[in-house]
Design an enzyme around this catalytic site. Structure first.
Site, PDB file in Angstrom:
ATOM      1  N   ARG A 233      -3.578   0.743  11.594  1.00  4.55           N
ATOM      2  CA  ARG A 233      -4.239   0.322  12.826  1.00  4.55           C
ATOM      3  C   ARG A 233      -3.877   1.279  13.944  1.00  4.55           C
ATOM      4  NH1 ARG A 233      -6.336  -2.184   9.517  1.00  4.55           N
ATOM      5  NH2 ARG A 233      -6.964  -4.395   9.459  1.00  4.55           N
TER       6      ARG A 233
ATOM      7  N   ILE B 225       0.833  -1.203   0.000  1.00  5.08           N
ATOM      8  CA  ILE B 225       0.000   0.000   0.000  1.00  5.08           C
ATOM      9  C   ILE B 225       0.866   1.250   0.000  1.00  5.08           C
ATOM     10  CG2 ILE B 225      -1.698   1.316   1.315  1.00  5.08           C
ATOM     11  CD1 ILE B 225      -2.841  -1.355   2.289  1.00  5.08           C
TER      12      ILE B 225
ATOM     13  N   GLU C 233     -13.409   0.571  18.167  1.00  9.54           N
ATOM     14  CA  GLU C 233     -14.207   0.548  16.948  1.00  9.54           C
ATOM     15  C   GLU C 233     -15.343  -0.453  17.083  1.00  9.54           C
ATOM     16  OE1 GLU C 233     -11.793  -0.149  13.504  1.00  9.54           O
ATOM     17  OE2 GLU C 233     -10.585   1.644  13.795  1.00  9.54           O
TER      18      GLU C 233
ATOM     19  N   HIS D 154     -12.949   4.107   9.599  1.00 13.69           N
ATOM     20  CA  HIS D 154     -12.327   2.865   9.130  1.00 13.69           C
ATOM     21  C   HIS D 154     -12.964   2.388   7.813  1.00 13.69           C
ATOM     22  CE1 HIS D 154      -9.956  -0.880  10.602  1.00 13.69           C
ATOM     23  NE2 HIS D 154      -9.762  -0.638   9.325  1.00 13.69           N
TER      24      HIS D 154
END
Length: 324
Positions: free
Chosen positions: A236, A155, A265, A285
């Site tokens: 995270r 990523i 979350e 998220h």
């Protein structure tokens, strides 16, 4: 097989092409989130295969003990939310495609969107416009500035491409192995951790959460950052020492943060101090939350169910459970 899918909050999967892969199974889809273990176990009575939406629901020993018929958990990517040892003890096979050759373009795109939103003050400008006040301040351009990417992974390399196309200087940091791979690819690596945090206008974190990486970002790291810098986290929350980001924003180093992940979350506390910080840009998220990404990920997940059903399971995390 009797298949249950958890946490499909917007009932998206039924509309995707990949859902047809489950035509041969008895499928139940749950569109809400349940924390209570006994209530969840009651819902899942008789389940044989359980499909997870990434890390939305924790699979604990307590839950597994209440699901005697469960034989397969199918998901994608890392699994810090699953008690693998308890799965093995209860003869539950965990299958998870780590997609080692495929970056999440959706996550990379969101990372870049957050960077743009923070530097150009999108949330404040939009709120001001809707309140009839027109402009609310002056943003910053990205061209000519330096972005630091922490973690030399798939990523991050996609984000580096976006940054280069916007005229930014790209600098890398990460594990010893990651820095070695970056140098081998002729990428610029910071001479030290302190210089990395000190010299970058934007720092974006791209590291998997595991025991060795938990709390790797510390108050000392933040204290090195410029008051005009932006810290971005779409990986995270546990990668940052608990409470350190809020304290850093209060201290003005960095001056801004843009995040997609939180310690708790779903975060539904409207009064959460980090969420309400004036220098924070945040999303709930949604890094992987696109129809295209879902179809890609759940194609793999459903393939794992079919492979198990056909007696040839794939992507086994605890293969000792499998008995042909």
């Amino acid at each position: 097989m009797k298949v249950h899918i958890l946490d499909d909050w917007f009932d998206t999967l039924r509309s995707l092409p990949c859902f047809a892969k489950l035509d041969a199974h008895d499928v139940t889809v749950w569109n809400d989130h349940v924390e209570d273990v006994e209530i969840l176990a009651s819902r899942l009575k008789g389940v044989e295969a359980l499909v997870l939406f990434r890390e939305r629901t924790r699979i604990t020993r307590e839950l597994l003990e209440l699901l005697p018929g469960l034989r397969l958990i199918s998901q994608r990517s890392v699994y810090p939310h699953i008690d693998v040892e308890a799965c093995t003890e209860h003869d539950v096979l965990l299958c998870s495609n780590m997609h080692s050759d495929t970056p999440s373009y959706a996550a990379a795109e969101l990372t870049w969107a957050l960077i743009l939103a923070a530097f150009r003050q999108f949330p404040a400008q939009m709120a001001s416009l809707k309140e009839g006040k027109w402009q609310s301040g002056v943003g910053k351009s990205l061209r000519g500035r330096r972005i630091g990417l922490y973690g030399y992974g798939r990523i991050a390399r996609v984000v580096a491409g976006y940054a280069s196309s916007f005229g930014m200087d790209v600098l890398w940091w990460g594990s010893n192995e990651g820095r070695m791979r970056a140098r081998a690819d002729s990428q610029a690596v910071a001479p030290s951790r302190q210089e990395f945090f000190r010299s970058c206008d934007v720092i974006s974190l791209h590291v998997r959460l595991k025991p060795a990486t938990r709390s790797i970002i510390t108050p000392d790291d933040f204290s090195c950052m410029s008051p005009g810098a932006l810290f971005v986290n779409t990986s995270r929350a546990g990668l940052i020492e608990k409470g350190a980001l809020l304290a850093a924003l209060d201290n003005g180093r960095p001056g801004m943060a843009a995040i997609d992940v939180f310690d708790q979350e779903p975060l539904v506390d409207r009064h959460d101090p980090l969420l309400n910080h004036p220098n924070l840009t945040a999303t709930p998220h949604i890094g992987f939350v696109t129809e295209d990404e879902y179809n890609l990920q759940f194609s793999d997940i459903f393939d794992q169910i079919n492979a198990y059903s056909e007696g040839v399971p794939i992507h086994m995390v605890n293969p000792e459970v499998w008995r042909p």
